[in-house]
Enzyme design. Structure first.
Site, PDB file in Angstrom:
ATOM      1  N   LYS A  46      27.070  51.494  25.378  1.00 45.64           N
ATOM      2  CA  LYS A  46      26.316  52.333  24.436  1.00 45.64           C
ATOM      3  C   LYS A  46      24.894  52.510  24.958  1.00 45.64           C
ATOM      4  CE  LYS A  46      23.459  52.128  21.191  1.00 45.64           C
ATOM      5  NZ  LYS A  46      22.778  53.415  21.301  1.00 45.64           N
ATOM      6  N   GLY A  96      16.031  45.859  25.360  1.00 47.22           N
ATOM      7  CA  GLY A  96      15.354  46.675  24.359  1.00 47.22           C
ATOM      8  C   GLY A  96      14.271  45.876  23.669  1.00 47.22           C
ATOM      9  N   SER A  97      14.040  46.184  22.422  1.00 55.38           N
ATOM     10  CA  SER A  97      12.906  45.569  21.720  1.00 55.38           C
ATOM     11  C   SER A  97      13.256  44.178  21.186  1.00 55.38           C
ATOM     12  CB  SER A  97      12.501  46.467  20.554  1.00 55.38           C
ATOM     13  OG  SER A  97      13.542  46.525  19.611  1.00 55.38           O
ATOM     14  N   GLY A 118      16.734  42.810  19.561  1.00 51.64           N
ATOM     15  CA  GLY A 118      17.331  41.673  20.269  1.00 51.64           C
ATOM     16  C   GLY A 118      17.649  40.536  19.317  1.00 51.64           C
ATOM     17  N   GLU A 129      17.340  41.030  27.182  1.00 48.63           N
ATOM     18  CA  GLU A 129      16.084  41.269  27.892  1.00 48.63           C
ATOM     19  C   GLU A 129      15.195  42.080  26.966  1.00 48.63           C
ATOM     20  OE1 GLU A 129      15.006  39.877  30.406  1.00 48.63           O
ATOM     21  OE2 GLU A 129      16.886  39.015  31.094  1.00 48.63           O
ATOM     22  N   GLN A 137       7.233  57.167  19.659  1.00 48.04           N
ATOM     23  CA  GLN A 137       6.521  56.249  20.555  1.00 48.04           C
ATOM     24  C   GLN A 137       5.064  56.685  20.717  1.00 48.04           C
ATOM     25  OE1 GLN A 137       7.826  53.284  22.012  1.00 48.04           O
ATOM     26  NE2 GLN A 137       5.648  52.982  22.417  1.00 48.04           N
ATOM     27  N   GLU A 177       3.390  43.953  22.027  1.00 46.06           N
ATOM     28  CA  GLU A 177       3.846  44.929  23.024  1.00 46.06           C
ATOM     29  C   GLU A 177       3.678  46.335  22.454  1.00 46.06           C
ATOM     30  OE1 GLU A 177       8.113  45.411  24.007  1.00 46.06           O
ATOM     31  OE2 GLU A 177       7.481  45.243  26.096  1.00 46.06           O
TER      32      GLU A 177
HETATM   33  N1  LIG Z   1      11.809  45.498  27.033  1.00 41.30           N
HETATM   34  C1  LIG Z   1      12.288  46.675  27.311  1.00 41.30           C
HETATM   35  O1  LIG Z   1      12.781  46.901  28.385  1.00 41.30           O
HETATM   36  C2  LIG Z   1      12.234  47.709  26.283  1.00 41.30           C
HETATM   37  C3  LIG Z   1      11.508  47.528  25.148  1.00 41.30           C
HETATM   38  N2  LIG Z   1      11.473  48.501  24.231  1.00 41.30           N
HETATM   39  C4  LIG Z   1      10.642  48.276  23.038  1.00 41.30           C
HETATM   40  O2  LIG Z   1      11.355  48.717  21.920  1.00 41.30           O
HETATM   41  C5  LIG Z   1      10.602  49.664  21.169  1.00 41.30           C
HETATM   42  C6  LIG Z   1      11.499  50.676  20.534  1.00 41.30           C
HETATM   43  O3  LIG Z   1      12.342  51.274  21.497  1.00 41.30           O
HETATM   44  P1  LIG Z   1      13.859  51.500  21.157  1.00 41.30           P
HETATM   45  O4  LIG Z   1      14.554  52.277  22.171  1.00 41.30           O
HETATM   46  O5  LIG Z   1      13.931  52.003  19.763  1.00 41.30           O
HETATM   47  O6  LIG Z   1      14.370  49.996  21.303  1.00 41.30           O
HETATM   48  P2  LIG Z   1      15.547  49.326  20.527  1.00 41.30           P
HETATM   49  O7  LIG Z   1      15.521  47.884  20.795  1.00 41.30           O
HETATM   50  O8  LIG Z   1      15.558  49.784  19.138  1.00 41.30           O
HETATM   51  O9  LIG Z   1      16.830  49.981  21.248  1.00 41.30           O
HETATM   52  C7  LIG Z   1      17.421  49.503  22.428  1.00 41.30           C
HETATM   53  C8  LIG Z   1      18.928  49.750  22.346  1.00 41.30           C
HETATM   54  O10 LIG Z   1      19.493  49.019  21.256  1.00 41.30           O
HETATM   55  C9  LIG Z   1      20.188  49.902  20.382  1.00 41.30           C
HETATM   56  N3  LIG Z   1      20.148  49.398  19.014  1.00 41.30           N
HETATM   57  C10 LIG Z   1      19.222  49.664  18.048  1.00 41.30           C
HETATM   58  N4  LIG Z   1      19.551  49.003  16.929  1.00 41.30           N
HETATM   59  C11 LIG Z   1      20.693  48.322  17.169  1.00 41.30           C
HETATM   60  C12 LIG Z   1      21.521  47.464  16.392  1.00 41.30           C
HETATM   61  N5  LIG Z   1      21.257  47.170  15.123  1.00 41.30           N
HETATM   62  N6  LIG Z   1      22.623  46.937  16.966  1.00 41.30           N
HETATM   63  C13 LIG Z   1      22.931  47.198  18.234  1.00 41.30           C
HETATM   64  N7  LIG Z   1      22.190  48.029  19.025  1.00 41.30           N
HETATM   65  C14 LIG Z   1      21.072  48.569  18.506  1.00 41.30           C
HETATM   66  C15 LIG Z   1      19.461  51.221  20.577  1.00 41.30           C
HETATM   67  O11 LIG Z   1      20.202  52.305  20.105  1.00 41.30           O
HETATM   68  P3  LIG Z   1      19.456  53.664  19.662  1.00 41.30           P
HETATM   69  O12 LIG Z   1      19.101  54.354  20.908  1.00 41.30           O
HETATM   70  O13 LIG Z   1      20.430  54.399  18.866  1.00 41.30           O
HETATM   71  O14 LIG Z   1      18.259  53.244  18.846  1.00 41.30           O
HETATM   72  C16 LIG Z   1      19.275  51.217  22.084  1.00 41.30           C
HETATM   73  O15 LIG Z   1      20.474  51.543  22.752  1.00 41.30           O
HETATM   74  C17 LIG Z   1       9.647  50.223  22.198  1.00 41.30           C
HETATM   75  O16 LIG Z   1       8.525  50.722  21.601  1.00 41.30           O
HETATM   76  C18 LIG Z   1       9.373  49.033  23.041  1.00 41.30           C
HETATM   77  O17 LIG Z   1       8.386  48.239  22.455  1.00 41.30           O
HETATM   78  C19 LIG Z   1      12.176  49.655  24.393  1.00 41.30           C
HETATM   79  C20 LIG Z   1      12.907  49.898  25.501  1.00 41.30           C
HETATM   80  C21 LIG Z   1      12.982  48.921  26.550  1.00 41.30           C
END
Ligand SMILES: NC(=O)C1=CN([C@@H]2O[C@H](COP(=O)(O)OP(=O)(O)OC[C@H]3O[C@@H](n4cnc5c(N)ncnc54)[C@H](OP(=O)(O)O)[C@@H]3O)[C@@H](O)[C@H]2O)C=CC1
Ligand SMILES: O=C(O)CCC(=O)C(=O)O
Length: 481
Positions: free
Chosen positions: A170, A223-224, A228, A247, A328, A380
């Site tokens: 996903k 992701g965030s 996480g 991560e 963002q 962050e």
């Molecule tokens: N450390 C890193 O590498 C990253 C950090 N971030 C941080 O996250 C913030 C928001 O970015 P965002 O992309 O919204 O990050 P998220 O953590 O919300 O999303 C990352 C992934 O998780 C999915 N996701 C969201 N909610 C759920 C859930 N309940 N269960 C399972 N999967 C889920 C998202 O889907 P969907 O796309 O549908 O939301 C996406 O594929 C940024 O501002 C930044 O601070 C973001 C990207 C990378």
């Protein structure tokens, strides 16, 4: 329309996601099918059904499929880089570079399919032997973010496949384009039906199905931090208690000492803080600078920032592309307001910019007079916003560098072997860089952090096997009386 890949078939949907270019919101990159809950269920079933054969497949088959996929990814690097830059907003050079990185990591993992090995011990029962082998884990749910739309999916998917696992993938909703291309490349390379399934859709529905489904054995997520943590809770609450690899965020420090080469320090600070619009978990959002070089560094950085061109990701003169989306951008601007309200000095930038195309352009922001307790120094932001913190010496710098809930990457600019060695040993981070930007990692080396940044085994390099395989210990005696 670009469909989802389920059990080897491209599946369409009435629910469509329009992929919008953050450099120019009138540019629609394509229409992508949003998977339904039942699509996600079918994808998990298909992966489960495919698992017995794929997990016992000969390594040469897995190697050859991945090698073909790596070759196509590399050959199409310019086209893929362009799609990436259009949907995520990093510059074309960065987009092509990321496509090459994806090809390289897939190629490395093709080799891993052949290199996977175990150990043999003499057992403690007389005449017995014990073999330690690594077996595929099962069905892996891969949930990826938007900021590295092809490299992160590539390093997760290629590792999972190399070690014999099946996948339900996903991607982030903001960047379905690269995800779809990668799935199509792997499908064309000859993956059997069901081994890799692509389900594009929202985190709250499709992501949540993967993290709670009893037939999913493990989740690899980037992701965030809040997401996480949410995923971690879901992974352990079901009957199967999934393995997980998370991560997450960073508030990465770059320490600059008086004895640093100024040009090197400026390059590390600008590259690590602002390139890719600061949207990297490894970005150095905290510059911790000793008194003797502070003013020279700030001056030299400001001169450099004045020359950086913020613009359309595909324009050749652009150094910094747009922020990924409106939400963002609003977050970045909010933090810039918070920094000012907290009493930090907005030394340069921080304004929303107008460009010929309607996009999410932000002038890189450099804050000085930042105190460690301020929110801009602790949280962050994930944008082109860097805080400079002044310290009196190395000891205070190290203390401040470690004074965070995060621990992903940390850097130091110094010409002193003593301080470089001490920092490598004592920085509380999974990755330490000396005279290099905190971001930008090699694909053949392990990647991951400490403290609140990461949970679970490392990604990448041969260390990836620790997540994607399960260790079995087999005891054998001769069987004669
Ligand atoms: N450390 C890193 O590498 C990253 C950090 N971030 C941080 O996250 C913030 C928001 O970015 P965002 O992309 O919204 O990050 P998220 O953590 O919300 O999303 C990352 C992934 O998780 C999915 N996701 C969201 N909610 C759920 C859930 N309940 N269960 C399972 N999967 C889920 C998202 O889907 P969907 O796309 O549908 O939301 C996406 O594929 C940024 O501002 C930044 O601070 C973001 C990207 C990378
Ligand atoms: O710095 C890099 O090269 C990788 C960063 C990364 O994986 C991320 O930002 O999610």
């Amino acid at each position: 329309m670009h469909g989802n890949l389920i059990d080897g078939q491209w599946v369409q949907s009435k629910d469509v996601n329009s992929n919008i270019n953050p450099s120019d919101t009138s540019d629609i990159i394509g229409e992508y099918a949003r998977a339904s809950a039942s699509d996600a269920e079918h994808a998990v079933e298909a992966a489960r059904t495919a698992f017995p054969a794929w997990s016992h497949s000969v390594p040469q088959l897995r190697h050859d499929i991945l090698a073909r996929a790596a070759a196509e990814t590399y050959e199409r690097r310019e086209e893929l880089g362009r799609i990436l830059s259009r949907e995520e907003g990093k510059t074309l050079a960065e987009g092509i570079g990321e496509a090459v990185r994806a090809a390289q990591v897939i190629s490395f993992m093709a080799g891993e399919a052949l290199r996977i090995a175990g150990e043999r011990f003499d057992g403690l029962v007389p005449g017995s032997v014990a073999e330690i082998t690594r077996e595929p884990l099962g069905v892996i749910g891969i949930i990826s973010p938007w900021n590295f739309p092809i490299a992160i999916p590539a390093w997760k998917i290629a590792a999972a496949l190399a070690y014999g696992n099946c996948i339900v993938f996903k991607p982030a909703e903001l960047v379905p384009g690269c995800a779809w291309e990668l799935a199509a490349i792997l499908h064309r390379a000859g993956l059997p039906a069901g081994v890799l399934n692509l389900v594009m859709g929202s985190g709250s529905t499709i992501g949540a199905i993967l993290t709670s489904h009893p037939e999913v054995d493990a989740i690899s997520f980037t992701g965030s931090v809040p997401t996480g943590r949410h995923i971690a809770a879901a992974c352990v609450s079901g009957p199967t208690m999934k393995r997980m690899q998370l991560e997450m965020g960073g508030k990465n420090p770059l320490v600059v000492l008086d004895d640093a080469n100024l040009d090197v320090a400026v390059e590390c600070a600008v590259n690590g803080g602002f390139y890719s619009t600061g949207q990297k978990c490894t970005a150095s959002s905290r510059l911790i600078v000793t008194d003797g070089i502070h003013d020279r560094l700030v001056h030299a950085m400001t001169e450099r920032l004045k020359r950086l061109c913020v613009g359309h990701a595909l324009a050749p003169e652009t150094h910094i592309g747009p922020v990924v989306d409106e939400r963002q951008l609003a977050t970045d601007l909010e933090y810039i307001g918070i920094g000012r309200a907290e009493g930090a000095t907005l030394h340069w930038g921080g304004e929303r910019l107008e460009r010929p195309t309607k996009g999410f352009y932000l002038q890189p922001a450099l804050f000085t007079n930042v105190k460690p307790e301020m929110r801009i120094a602790r949280e962050e932001i994930f944008g082109p916003v860097v805080s400079v913190l002044r310290v009196k010496d190395y000891a205070q710098a190290l203390d401040m560098a470690n004074g965070t809930e995060f621990g992903l990457s940390a850097g130091i600019c110094t010409t002193s072997l003593k301080y470089a060695s001490h920092f490598k040993r004592n920085a509380q981070a999974g990755i330490v860089k000396v005279n290099q930007p905190t971001s930008g990692l090699d694909y053949h080396l392990p990647f991951g952090g400490r403290k609140g940044s990461s949970y679970g085994p490392r990604e990448q390099g041969h260390y990836a096997a620790d997540f994607y395989t399960i260790i079995k210990t087999a005891y054998t005696s001769a069987g004669d009386a």
